[in-house]
Scaffold this motif. Structure first.
Motif, PDB file in Angstrom:
ATOM      1  N   PHE A 157       0.843  -1.230  -0.071  1.00  0.00           N
ATOM      2  CA  PHE A 157       0.067  -0.046  -0.211  1.00  0.00           C
ATOM      3  C   PHE A 157       1.035   1.170   0.078  1.00  0.00           C
ATOM      4  O   PHE A 157       0.750   2.075  -1.050  1.00  0.00           O
ATOM      5  N   THR A 158       1.757   1.281   1.027  1.00  0.00           N
ATOM      6  CA  THR A 158       2.538   2.661   1.127  1.00  0.00           C
ATOM      7  C   THR A 158       3.546   2.656  -0.140  1.00  0.00           C
ATOM      8  O   THR A 158       3.642   3.900  -0.738  1.00  0.00           O
ATOM      9  N   LEU A 159       4.194   1.609  -0.409  1.00  0.00           N
ATOM     10  CA  LEU A 159       5.119   1.811  -1.695  1.00  0.00           C
ATOM     11  C   LEU A 159       4.482   2.211  -2.970  1.00  0.00           C
ATOM     12  O   LEU A 159       4.926   2.752  -3.683  1.00  0.00           O
ATOM     13  N   THR A 160       3.352   1.659  -3.296  1.00  0.00           N
ATOM     14  CA  THR A 160       2.586   1.905  -4.403  1.00  0.00           C
ATOM     15  C   THR A 160       2.187   3.234  -4.418  1.00  0.00           C
ATOM     16  O   THR A 160       2.164   4.300  -5.162  1.00  0.00           O
ATOM     17  N   TYR A 161       1.654   3.625  -3.115  1.00  0.00           N
ATOM     18  CA  TYR A 161       0.980   5.399  -3.234  1.00  0.00           C
ATOM     19  C   TYR A 161       2.200   6.247  -3.451  1.00  0.00           C
ATOM     20  O   TYR A 161       2.127   7.280  -3.864  1.00  0.00           O
ATOM     21  N   LEU A 162       3.429   5.681  -2.901  1.00  0.00           N
ATOM     22  CA  LEU A 162       4.579   6.595  -2.959  1.00  0.00           C
ATOM     23  C   LEU A 162       5.461   6.522  -4.076  1.00  0.00           C
ATOM     24  O   LEU A 162       6.316   6.998  -4.216  1.00  0.00           O
ATOM     25  N   GLY A 163       5.026   5.512  -5.008  1.00  0.00           N
ATOM     26  CA  GLY A 163       5.750   5.529  -6.128  1.00  0.00           C
ATOM     27  C   GLY A 163       6.980   4.818  -6.219  1.00  0.00           C
ATOM     28  O   GLY A 163       7.679   4.901  -7.201  1.00  0.00           O
ATOM     29  N   ALA A 164       7.242   3.689  -5.321  1.00  0.00           N
ATOM     30  CA  ALA A 164       8.565   3.273  -5.146  1.00  0.00           C
ATOM     31  C   ALA A 164       8.835   2.176  -6.108  1.00  0.00           C
ATOM     32  O   ALA A 164       7.870   1.461  -6.429  1.00  0.00           O
ATOM     33  N   ARG A 165       9.973   2.146  -6.726  1.00  0.00           N
ATOM     34  CA  ARG A 165      10.506   0.867  -7.631  1.00  0.00           C
ATOM     35  C   ARG A 165      10.156  -0.103  -6.928  1.00  0.00           C
ATOM     36  O   ARG A 165       9.891  -1.446  -7.705  1.00  0.00           O
ATOM     37  N   PRO A 216      13.741   4.170  -3.560  1.00  0.00           N
ATOM     38  CA  PRO A 216      13.978   4.929  -4.504  1.00  0.00           C
ATOM     39  C   PRO A 216      12.784   4.957  -5.587  1.00  0.00           C
ATOM     40  O   PRO A 216      12.311   3.885  -5.611  1.00  0.00           O
ATOM     41  N   ALA A 217      12.657   5.952  -5.979  1.00  0.00           N
ATOM     42  CA  ALA A 217      11.734   6.208  -7.410  1.00  0.00           C
ATOM     43  C   ALA A 217      12.092   5.346  -8.637  1.00  0.00           C
ATOM     44  O   ALA A 217      13.366   5.059  -8.877  1.00  0.00           O
ATOM     45  N   PRO A 218      11.334   5.207  -9.531  1.00  0.00           N
ATOM     46  CA  PRO A 218      12.004   4.371 -10.853  1.00  0.00           C
ATOM     47  C   PRO A 218      12.801   5.220 -11.546  1.00  0.00           C
ATOM     48  O   PRO A 218      12.499   6.505 -11.409  1.00  0.00           O
ATOM     49  N   ASP A 219      13.730   4.728 -12.273  1.00  0.00           N
ATOM     50  CA  ASP A 219      14.528   5.461 -12.806  1.00  0.00           C
ATOM     51  C   ASP A 219      14.333   5.169 -14.363  1.00  0.00           C
ATOM     52  O   ASP A 219      14.667   4.162 -14.911  1.00  0.00           O
ATOM     53  N   PRO A 220      13.881   6.216 -15.163  1.00  0.00           N
ATOM     54  CA  PRO A 220      13.771   6.050 -16.653  1.00  0.00           C
ATOM     55  C   PRO A 220      14.995   5.413 -17.314  1.00  0.00           C
ATOM     56  O   PRO A 220      14.349   4.715 -18.482  1.00  0.00           O
ATOM     57  N   ALA A 221      16.061   5.731 -16.842  1.00  0.00           N
ATOM     58  CA  ALA A 221      17.177   5.411 -17.758  1.00  0.00           C
ATOM     59  C   ALA A 221      17.407   3.786 -17.676  1.00  0.00           C
ATOM     60  O   ALA A 221      17.882   3.076 -18.589  1.00  0.00           O
ATOM     61  N   LYS A 222      16.853   3.411 -16.507  1.00  0.00           N
ATOM     62  CA  LYS A 222      17.068   1.744 -16.138  1.00  0.00           C
ATOM     63  C   LYS A 222      15.909   0.943 -16.130  1.00  0.00           C
ATOM     64  O   LYS A 222      15.748   0.072 -16.194  1.00  0.00           O
ATOM     65  N   GLU A 223      14.619   1.769 -16.837  1.00  0.00           N
ATOM     66  CA  GLU A 223      13.525   1.093 -16.850  1.00  0.00           C
ATOM     67  C   GLU A 223      13.551   0.252 -18.000  1.00  0.00           C
ATOM     68  O   GLU A 223      14.238   0.454 -18.897  1.00  0.00           O
ATOM     69  N   ASP A 224      12.984  -1.142 -17.915  1.00  0.00           N
ATOM     70  CA  ASP A 224      13.106  -1.883 -19.055  1.00  0.00           C
ATOM     71  C   ASP A 224      11.584  -1.520 -19.807  1.00  0.00           C
ATOM     72  O   ASP A 224      10.552  -1.894 -19.516  1.00  0.00           O
TER      73      ASP A 224
END
Lengths: 352, 320
Positions: free
Chosen positions: A97-105, A323-331
């Motif tokens: 719940f908290t990781l998703t609401y806070l947008g965590a990778r 950490p938030a998702p990183d667009p450069a490391k995103e698959d």
């Protein structure tokens, strides 16, 4: 209570008559944890810490927790946006719940989807798409697969609001479940408004429960503000489905005690409803019931509240450090068959 | 001899036989054997695994998604491609997003009996490949031959992603082969259906055969036309298209679907962007007319591209 963090370790209590006070107390504590957690996220939202929407289950905790608690390992749960209590009772980690609401990778949706659109389908918890009625037939399909695979005694619960009963997907999926005689529990919580639309602009039948007969399924009505009634009704519906009696339609009545989302001040909710029995806060009703039955006293409520607060604070603090998702490391690959991504060389000759 | 339709039936029989995870779900597919008999006798051979569905395309696809998440390999038969729009939401929002959102594969195959036949009219004739190809997360197959109908359907069932399998109804009975193939090109690889040096026709599905007929006609006038059969629309084999254009310097993209946007537009956009310097003439495309598909054969025969209209377009292209 740290086991609440972890999906696999979370206990799934059964609710038989003998254990009823204990079951009731457990239900109340899930409800409380859900409400405290949602209040925290709402406050973070007001502080500008949440990207996207926040949707609360305030007033809906009783029917939600009853659904989550009636399910067990191997069952399927397709929640709606106000099912935080049911998710916790089903076994979802508070961290999801908290990781998703806070947008965590590191959350289950990895920043690709947010807020209430989370789940762990491998563990029976389906991540809703926004077209909520569409989730019901997905539950049907899992139950059909269980039948093919001879996986016995499982059930699936799908939760909708009264607004979703107007969709074609609701009709198709409930009819499909009836034709296939699937162990589906379809829980419709009629909280009087779909976003701002009142029921008289949503449907014209006297009572949504009348739909059950049209589909050839068993119907159950319940006061969604009364935890005892919710535990009993949902417990009975789940048991009936598990016993091979086919789909069960539950209509729970209550009032949404918040906006559609936290962006919505809900000014359109009629004062009239707030004065009716369905306008009660199910948390207060449950508290009063436990006091009257001497199942708990105010010091226990205080203790449980503090426990919930510390769990939530810990989960939020942990999630804020992730950490938030990183667009450069995103698959950036939407295909499971990576070799079929455009630009990749095709595989060598395929033999059949 | 085996027809395109029989190849589809045999592929399904093979899939059911080889893989206990496979089942077929669709309207009238059970004892009746399907509106086109693509599942004839399969319900009898595989009891409990070829199931009649209610007329509920949304729930048909939704339940297939659920079953796939639970480890099954469902094949959903839409009675006509046109009816799949009722299940569109489940395909594009649920199936197509599943792997991206959850990391869990969603291996469903949705068969769309596609394309026009005389007398079928606006709601039994559509070609919807561009609509589905627009969405990330889907594979689009458009077999043009009996061999591909068989091999690609088996491959579709084996692929871990949702596959939209556009089988052309006009080819069901018209197209015949001696035997079923033992091997085939993989998905994502186009086929040079006819080699040539003067111009390239890039096409797929039933239009491959109209284009080959047009190439025959132009051969009598001394032109050698290369015809590329894309086989899969997504992924699209841009390399094979560009290699052909490098040989011929001219391209005509042909599709039976409507002209706005779509597969032919995508092909020309890629050729213009990635192979502009290979072109000796402005790229051309030919699609159906921008109206619903008409009922009467006189109108239908003019609505869609034919060997004659393709040949006419090629003459313009060769002179430009």
């Amino acid at each position: 209570m740290h086991d609440m963090f972890r999906l696999a370790e979370a206990p799934r209590p059964s609710c038989t008559a003998v254990e009823f006070p204990e079951t009731y107390r457990r239900a109340y504590r899930w409800m409380l944890l859900a409400r405290v957690a949602e209040e925290k996220i709402a406050s973070l939202y007001r502080g500008g810490k949440i990207t996207g929407g926040v949707f609360l289950g305030k007033g809906q905790e009783a029917i939600s927790v009853a659904t989550g608690m009636a399910l067990r390992d191997g069952d399927i749960f397709a929640p709606l946006i106000r099912d935080q209590a049911g998710r916790l009772a089903f076994g979802e980690s508070l961290l999801d719940f908290t990781l998703t609401y806070l947008g965590a990778r590191s959350g289950p949706m990895r920043g690709r989807d947010g807020n209430v659109h989370r789940g762990r389908p491998k563990e029976g918890l389906l991540p809703m798409i926004s077209h909520l009625g569409a989730m019901v037939s997905v539950v049907n399909g899992i139950l059909m697969a269980h039948r093919f695979q001879k996986k016995e005694n499982t059930v699936g619960a799908a939760c909708l609001g009264e607004g979703a009963t107007s969709t074609g997907a609701f009709h198709e999926s409930l009819n499909q479940a009836a034709v296939e005689k699937l162990p589906l529990i379809l829980v419709v919580t009629n909280n009087q408004y779909a976003y701002s639309t009142p029921n008289h602009r949503q449907f014209a039948c006297n009572d949504l429960i009348d739909k059950a007969i049209g589909y050839g399924v068993k119907g159950h009505s319940v006061d969604g503000t009364d935890l005892s009634a919710c535990l009993e009704t949902i417990g009975g519906a789940v048991a009936a489905a598990r016993d091979g009696e086919g789909p069960q339609l539950v209509i729970a009545s209550n009032l949404r005690l918040a906006g559609h989302g936290e962006h919505d001040d809900a000014h359109y909710i009629s004062q009239h409803f707030k004065e009716l029995q369905l306008g009660r806060d199910c948390m207060e009703v449950a508290q009063n019931h436990m006091l009257a039955q001497k199942w708990a006293d105010s010091s226990m409520f205080d203790l449980w509240h503090r426990d919930s607060q510390s769990l939530v604070e810990e989960a939020v603090a942990h999630s804020l450090r992730e950490p938030a998702p990183d667009p450069a490391k995103e698959d950036w690959c939407a295909l499971a068959s990576r070799h079929l991504l455009e630009g990749n060389p095709p595989q060598p000759t395929h033999n059949h | 001899m085996i027809t395109y339709l029989e190849a589809i039936r045999e592929a399904q029989r093979q899939a059911l036989e080889n893989d206990p995870r496979v089942y077929i779900y669709g309207q009238d597919v059970g004892a009746f054997g399907g509106a086109f008999k693509a599942t004839k006798s399969l319900a009898q051979s595989f009891p409990g695994r070829v199931l009649d569905s209610p007329i509920s395309e949304d729930a048909m696809v939704g339940s297939a998604i659920g079953a796939a998440l639970q480890g099954m390999r469902p094949i959903v038969e839409m009675q006509f491609a046109d009816f799949s729009t009722v299940g569109f939401n489940q395909i594009v929002n649920q199936a197509a997003t599943m792997f991206w959102r959850t990391g869990l594969p969603c291996p469903i195959t949705v068969r769309l009996p596609s394309g026009g036949t005389p007398g079928s009219g606006p709601f039994h004739s559509q070609n919807l490949e561009a609509l589905y190809a627009h969405y990330p997360g889907l594979i689009l197959m458009t077999p043009a031959t009996v061999e591909d109908a068989y091999a690609m359907l088996l491959e579709a069932v084996a692929i871990d992603d949702p596959v939209i399998f556009c089988e052309h109804k006009y080819l069901y009975y018209h197209l015949k082969a001696d035997t079923l193939p033992k091997e085939a090109l993989p998905a994502g690889k186009a086929r040079v259906a006819r080699a040539g040096r003067d111009a390239t026709v890039v096409t797929y599905s039933a239009m491959v055969h109209e284009s080959l007929a047009a190439a025959d006609e132009l051969a009598t006038e001394g032109w050698e036309i290369e015809v590329i059969d894309l086989r899969t629309i997504k992924p699209l084999d841009t390399d094979t298209v560009l290699a052909s254009v490098a040989r011929t310097g001219r391209i005509l993209a042909v599709g039976e679907a409507w002209p706005w946007g779509g597969v032919t537009a995508e092909i020309l956009a890629r050729v213009a962007a990635e192979g502009f310097n290979l072109l000796d003439a402005p790229p051309m495309r030919l699609n159906s007319k921008d109206t619903p598909v008409p009922y009467h054969p006189n109108l239908w025969g003019t609505h869609r591209p034919t060997a004659r209209s393709i040949a006419d377009s090629l003459r313009v292209l060769l002179r430009s």
